[in-house]
Design an enzyme around this catalytic site. Structure first.
Site, PDB file in Angstrom:
ATOM      1  N   GLN A 107      26.449-108.086  55.456  1.00 27.81           N
ATOM      2  CA  GLN A 107      25.799-106.830  55.789  1.00 27.81           C
ATOM      3  C   GLN A 107      25.694-106.708  57.308  1.00 27.81           C
ATOM      4  OE1 GLN A 107      22.430-107.781  53.029  1.00 27.81           O
ATOM      5  NE2 GLN A 107      22.573-105.621  52.545  1.00 27.81           N
ATOM      6  N   VAL A 119      18.710-107.969  57.269  1.00 31.14           N
ATOM      7  CA  VAL A 119      19.663-107.902  56.167  1.00 31.14           C
ATOM      8  C   VAL A 119      19.698-109.275  55.527  1.00 31.14           C
ATOM      9  CG1 VAL A 119      21.071-106.049  57.126  1.00 31.14           C
ATOM     10  CG2 VAL A 119      21.605-108.420  57.694  1.00 31.14           C
ATOM     11  N   SER A 120      20.229-109.360  54.329  1.00 29.68           N
ATOM     12  CA  SER A 120      20.151-110.601  53.574  1.00 29.68           C
ATOM     13  C   SER A 120      21.329-111.540  53.785  1.00 29.68           C
ATOM     14  CB  SER A 120      20.013-110.296  52.073  1.00 29.68           C
ATOM     15  OG  SER A 120      18.840-109.550  51.831  1.00 29.68           O
ATOM     16  N   THR A 121      22.494-110.991  54.116  1.00 32.50           N
ATOM     17  CA  THR A 121      23.681-111.829  54.217  1.00 32.50           C
ATOM     18  C   THR A 121      24.503-111.472  55.445  1.00 32.50           C
ATOM     19  OG1 THR A 121      25.139-110.343  52.982  1.00 32.50           O
ATOM     20  CG2 THR A 121      23.799-111.866  51.693  1.00 32.50           C
TER      21      THR A 121
END
Length: 205
Positions: free
Chosen positions: A15, A10-12
């Protein structure tokens, strides 16, 4: 025995990786033995993701890399994305990603013109998938940039909020004596981010 390695990204921090844990269940249900699950929170537009690199290093011939979508593997520009996928293939492994049609078994059984056509179609489908992942990334970035500009114009822009959990984890890891590289691996971020946050914590410019 069919062997898979699962890559979850996931990017952040906002999430959650839990939703992607369903992939483990479906992979086992498909008859695969899971040799490893690699989890990290990092941008797909970066090629230096520690867990991704560790997974590629661990790959053995005949294994399958499973991911939720192709953009979990890469949001890099096409040439870099192809290089990344090439490093997976170089280990004798292949991708198993929803939405990406895999013709490798058919190509392996074919010969002559049919084999060439199937391999060419496979490469084209992969290029399209990787380019679409990059296009989506650039579209999101452009919308974000436009949103910031509108917020600034209306006086509502307050800047990017600091990622508290990541900052705390980096500081704790550095205090525990971990190197910058090891801290980056454990925190799921870049070494430059570790250096910046640690310098801020120490009150350096």
């Amino acid at each position: 025995m069919n062997i898979a390695r699962i890559y979850l990204r996931v990017s952040t921090e906002e999430q959650d990786l839990t939703r992607q844990a369903e992939i483990e269940l479906s992979t086992r249900a498909a008859g695969y033995y899971i040799a490893g699950v690699y989890r990290e929170k990092a941008s797909g537009a970066r090629a230096d993701r520690p867990e991704l690199l560790r997974m590629i290093a661990d790959l053995q011939p005949g294994e399958v890399v499973v991911a939720e979508k192709i953009d979990r593997i890469s949001r890099l520009p096409l040439a870099e994305a192809e290089q990344l996928v090439g490093s997976i293939r170089a280990k004798g492994a292949r991708l198993a990603v929803p939405g990406l049609v895999d013709l490798s078994d058919f190509a392996a059984e074919a010969d002559g013109v049919a084999k060439i056509v199937l391999e060419s179609v496979q490469e084209l489908l992969l290029k399209l998938a990787l380019q679409m992942a990059r296009d989506d990334y650039e579209t999101r970035r452009e919308r974000q940039r436009q949103g910031v500009q509108l917020a600034k114009a209306s006086g509502k822009y307050t800047g990017r909020k600091p990622d508290g959990p990541t900052h705390q984890r980096i500081v704790a890891l550095r205090r525990a004596g971990h190197t910058i590289q090891k801290t980056a691996e454990l925190a799921g971020c870049s070494t430059s981010q570790v250096k910046r946050i640690w310098a801020m914590h120490q009150g350096k410019p």
